[in-house]
Motif scaffolding. Structure first.
Motif: not given
Length: 194
Positions: A117-132
């Motif tokens: 409810n605090f954050s969109d974790f699907s979006h977080v994972l996309k950013l994490h993949k880009r950071f990787h």
């Protein structure tokens, strides 16, 4: 050989006993790992405590692993990129050899409700993949060792039931920490032999 492991809950071992954390079960007679992970920390927090938790400890190496909490809090990709750049160059300035780490992925659909409810974790994972992806380019550009927990964890756990790997969709179980310890033992041995 002393290595400071600077990071967040992946490094600290959120939800598992200290004895079950990958740093505690890491075994190598020539390498001492020191856990400087803080649950919930961002790369900005890691940068703020870099002198106290890394430089003042006079290690040979620092393993930097963070970024997911940055994205949970709404940061853009640029924030952890800038902070990694700063920490790497501060390490060099103090004659400490930096190792760039990237945490494994996670399961957005299994993240507990209060966090979801605090954050969109699907979006977080996309950013994490880009950071990787960025971290690999960064390491190539600056000739840095890259401890890629992200890809290595996917490979080593390919035939393992997914429910045995995550406590809450985000944090790792003791069984998963054992996989991470094996990855660290293999990769750090290789890095230090170069």
């Amino acid at each position: 050989m002393k290595i400071i492991c600077l990071g967040d809950s992946f490094t600290r071992g959120f939800g598992v006993k200290k004895s079950e954390n990958w740093i505690s079960i890491f075994k190598h007679h020539e390498i001492q790992l020191i856990n400087k992970g803080i649950n919930g920390d961002t790369t900005s927090g890691m940068l703020a405590r870099f002198y106290r938790d890394v430089v003042a400890q006079t290690p040979d190496y620092v393993l930097i692993t963070g970024s997911i909490n940055d994205f949970i809090c709404g940061s853009s990709l640029a924030t952890p990129q800038n902070n990694y750049m700063s920490m790497v160059h501060q390490a060099y300035h103090h004659q400490i050899f930096p190792i760039v780490g990237v945490a494994p992925g996670f399961l957005p659909e299994q993240v507990r409700n209060d966090w979801a409810n605090f954050s969109d974790f699907s979006h977080v994972l996309k950013l994490h993949k880009r950071f990787h992806a960025w971290s690999k380019e960064f390491c190539t550009c600056f000739n840095l060792p890259h401890l890629d927990f992200y890809e290595s964890f996917e490979k080593i756990t390919k035939n393992h039931p997914i429910e045995g790997l995550y406590l809450d969709g985000l944090h790792l179980t003791p069984a998963a920490h054992r996989f991470i310890a094996k990855i660290a033992e293999k990769e750090l041995t290789y890095i230090l032999q170069k």
